[in-house]
Design a protein around this motif. Structure first.
Motif, PDB file in Angstrom:
ATOM      1  N   LYS A 100      50.997  39.744  36.777  1.00  0.00           N
ATOM      2  CA  LYS A 100      49.722  40.699  36.430  1.00  0.00           C
ATOM      3  C   LYS A 100      49.469  41.320  37.484  1.00  0.00           C
ATOM      4  CE  LYS A 100      48.218  38.185  32.179  1.00  0.00           C
ATOM      5  NZ  LYS A 100      47.155  37.477  31.590  1.00  0.00           N
ATOM      6  N   THR A 101      49.400  42.824  37.592  1.00  0.00           N
ATOM      7  CA  THR A 101      48.854  43.405  38.811  1.00  0.00           C
ATOM      8  C   THR A 101      47.841  44.285  38.495  1.00  0.00           C
ATOM      9  OG1 THR A 101      50.957  43.286  39.858  1.00  0.00           O
ATOM     10  CG2 THR A 101      49.313  44.961  40.599  1.00  0.00           C
ATOM     11  N   LEU A 102      46.549  44.230  39.354  1.00  0.00           N
ATOM     12  CA  LEU A 102      45.571  45.028  38.982  1.00  0.00           C
ATOM     13  C   LEU A 102      45.257  46.355  40.194  1.00  0.00           C
ATOM     14  CD1 LEU A 102      42.678  45.733  37.742  1.00  0.00           C
ATOM     15  CD2 LEU A 102      41.767  44.040  39.415  1.00  0.00           C
ATOM     16  N   ILE A 103      45.284  47.322  39.545  1.00  0.00           N
ATOM     17  CA  ILE A 103      45.360  48.312  40.783  1.00  0.00           C
ATOM     18  C   ILE A 103      43.854  48.858  40.948  1.00  0.00           C
ATOM     19  CG2 ILE A 103      45.903  50.943  41.118  1.00  0.00           C
ATOM     20  CD1 ILE A 103      48.346  50.257  39.671  1.00  0.00           C
ATOM     21  N   ILE A 104      43.327  48.968  41.968  1.00  0.00           N
ATOM     22  CA  ILE A 104      41.910  49.372  42.168  1.00  0.00           C
ATOM     23  C   ILE A 104      42.139  50.782  43.029  1.00  0.00           C
ATOM     24  CG2 ILE A 104      39.704  48.914  43.390  1.00  0.00           C
ATOM     25  CD1 ILE A 104      40.149  45.725  42.516  1.00  0.00           C
TER      26      ILE A 104
ATOM     27  N   LYS B   4      34.108  46.866  36.134  1.00  0.00           N
ATOM     28  CA  LYS B   4      34.670  45.714  36.664  1.00  0.00           C
ATOM     29  C   LYS B   4      35.131  44.415  35.516  1.00  0.00           C
ATOM     30  CE  LYS B   4      32.528  46.610  41.175  1.00  0.00           C
ATOM     31  NZ  LYS B   4      31.442  46.474  42.088  1.00  0.00           N
ATOM     32  N   PRO B   5      36.119  44.784  34.933  1.00  0.00           N
ATOM     33  CA  PRO B   5      36.385  43.730  33.851  1.00  0.00           C
ATOM     34  C   PRO B   5      36.684  42.406  34.484  1.00  0.00           C
ATOM     35  CG  PRO B   5      37.463  45.819  33.286  1.00  0.00           C
ATOM     36  CD  PRO B   5      36.805  45.775  34.665  1.00  0.00           C
ATOM     37  N   ASP B   6      36.474  41.360  33.730  1.00  0.00           N
ATOM     38  CA  ASP B   6      36.868  40.048  34.019  1.00  0.00           C
ATOM     39  C   ASP B   6      38.166  39.680  33.396  1.00  0.00           C
ATOM     40  OD1 ASP B   6      37.175  37.290  34.944  1.00  0.00           O
ATOM     41  OD2 ASP B   6      35.837  36.609  33.238  1.00  0.00           O
ATOM     42  N   PHE B   7      39.189  39.959  34.231  1.00  0.00           N
ATOM     43  CA  PHE B   7      40.647  39.991  33.818  1.00  0.00           C
ATOM     44  C   PHE B   7      41.129  38.789  34.228  1.00  0.00           C
ATOM     45  CE2 PHE B   7      40.649  44.599  34.988  1.00  0.00           C
ATOM     46  CZ  PHE B   7      40.882  45.236  33.865  1.00  0.00           C
ATOM     47  N   ASN B   8      41.965  38.165  33.063  1.00  0.00           N
ATOM     48  CA  ASN B   8      42.537  36.687  33.542  1.00  0.00           C
ATOM     49  C   ASN B   8      43.709  36.735  34.206  1.00  0.00           C
ATOM     50  OD1 ASN B   8      40.105  35.507  32.250  1.00  0.00           O
ATOM     51  ND2 ASN B   8      41.061  35.917  30.121  1.00  0.00           N
ATOM     52  N   GLU B   9      43.896  35.788  34.774  1.00  0.00           N
ATOM     53  CA  GLU B   9      45.437  35.487  35.655  1.00  0.00           C
ATOM     54  C   GLU B   9      45.868  36.576  36.090  1.00  0.00           C
ATOM     55  OE1 GLU B   9      47.725  33.381  33.137  1.00  0.00           O
ATOM     56  OE2 GLU B   9      46.009  32.199  32.110  1.00  0.00           O
ATOM     57  N   ILE B  10      44.878  37.376  37.104  1.00  0.00           N
ATOM     58  CA  ILE B  10      45.770  38.392  38.025  1.00  0.00           C
ATOM     59  C   ILE B  10      46.352  37.692  39.157  1.00  0.00           C
ATOM     60  CG2 ILE B  10      45.131  40.278  39.274  1.00  0.00           C
ATOM     61  CD1 ILE B  10      44.684  41.237  36.592  1.00  0.00           C
TER      62      ILE B  10
ATOM     63  N   TYR C  41      33.883  40.979  43.330  1.00  0.00           N
ATOM     64  CA  TYR C  41      34.817  41.289  42.122  1.00  0.00           C
ATOM     65  C   TYR C  41      36.043  40.785  42.421  1.00  0.00           C
ATOM     66  CZ  TYR C  41      37.532  43.474  38.368  1.00  0.00           C
ATOM     67  OH  TYR C  41      38.402  43.905  37.336  1.00  0.00           O
ATOM     68  N   ILE C  42      36.820  41.329  43.617  1.00  0.00           N
ATOM     69  CA  ILE C  42      38.344  40.805  43.833  1.00  0.00           C
ATOM     70  C   ILE C  42      38.145  39.341  43.888  1.00  0.00           C
ATOM     71  CG2 ILE C  42      40.146  40.642  45.191  1.00  0.00           C
ATOM     72  CD1 ILE C  42      39.067  43.832  45.857  1.00  0.00           C
ATOM     73  N   ILE C  43      37.386  38.751  44.681  1.00  0.00           N
ATOM     74  CA  ILE C  43      37.327  37.247  44.887  1.00  0.00           C
ATOM     75  C   ILE C  43      37.031  36.601  43.589  1.00  0.00           C
ATOM     76  CG2 ILE C  43      35.927  35.418  45.961  1.00  0.00           C
ATOM     77  CD1 ILE C  43      35.545  37.231  48.486  1.00  0.00           C
ATOM     78  N   SER C  44      36.239  37.048  42.634  1.00  0.00           N
ATOM     79  CA  SER C  44      36.009  36.358  41.403  1.00  0.00           C
ATOM     80  C   SER C  44      37.280  36.377  40.538  1.00  0.00           C
ATOM     81  CB  SER C  44      34.923  37.198  40.640  1.00  0.00           C
ATOM     82  OG  SER C  44      35.202  38.222  40.023  1.00  0.00           O
ATOM     83  N   LEU C  45      38.092  37.175  40.657  1.00  0.00           N
ATOM     84  CA  LEU C  45      39.437  37.279  39.852  1.00  0.00           C
ATOM     85  C   LEU C  45      40.474  36.268  40.277  1.00  0.00           C
ATOM     86  CD1 LEU C  45      39.866  41.269  39.712  1.00  0.00           C
ATOM     87  CD2 LEU C  45      39.135  39.559  38.118  1.00  0.00           C
TER      88      LEU C  45
ATOM     89  N   PRO D 209      42.761  36.099  42.641  1.00  0.00           N
ATOM     90  CA  PRO D 209      44.286  36.506  42.701  1.00  0.00           C
ATOM     91  C   PRO D 209      44.862  35.606  43.549  1.00  0.00           C
ATOM     92  CG  PRO D 209      43.107  38.020  44.018  1.00  0.00           C
ATOM     93  CD  PRO D 209      41.935  37.107  43.346  1.00  0.00           C
ATOM     94  N   ARG D 210      46.149  35.687  43.628  1.00  0.00           N
ATOM     95  CA  ARG D 210      46.933  34.989  44.815  1.00  0.00           C
ATOM     96  C   ARG D 210      47.303  35.872  46.008  1.00  0.00           C
ATOM     97  NH1 ARG D 210      51.838  32.243  41.234  1.00  0.00           N
ATOM     98  NH2 ARG D 210      50.404  30.772  40.046  1.00  0.00           N
TER      99      ARG D 210
END
Length: 121
Positions: free
Chosen positions: A3-7, A50-56, A74-78, A80-81
């Protein structure tokens, strides 16, 4: 499938964020997106908030360092690896915050990583 989030998503075909979205989909990655305005790009809803996506797994940035500041927490709260800092998005002020959360930092081009089969961690 990662799962990838593009910001910094864009619906302008000449933008690298747009090209990355298409190439991520072509490589069968699940893509999420955040941008300046809500829109839909090739079936991917772009969120203005800034939605709370799971398992990014990966956040790939297409914002310059100054524009990233509003996204730090926001990024830290997600959790991500990794965060990919594409060319022009490098941000040494953000790196210590990510390292403190054990988030990998990668200064690279998402398009190149995908095209050379180096995107997978």
């Amino acid at each position: 499938m990662l799962k990838t989030l593009i910001i910094g998503a864009s619906d302008k075909p000449q933008r690298y964020a747009y090209k990355a979205l298409q190439l991520l989909q072509k490589h069968n990655h699940e893509v999420f997106a955040v941008g300046r305005r809500e829109m839909n790009i090739d079936g991917v809803k772009v969120h203005k908030d800034k939605p709370d996506f799971n398992e990014i797994h990966t956040v790939t940035l297409y914002l310059n360092a100054k524009n990233q500041i509003d996204y730090y927490e926001y990024i830290i709260s997600l959790k991500p690896r990794r965060v990919i800092f594409n060319p022009g998005t490098e941000n040494p002020d953000f790196y210590p915050k990510l390292r403190a959360e054990n988030i990998k930092i990668e200064e690279a081009c998402t398009l190149v990583l995908l095209s050379t089969n180096q995107y997978e961690p």
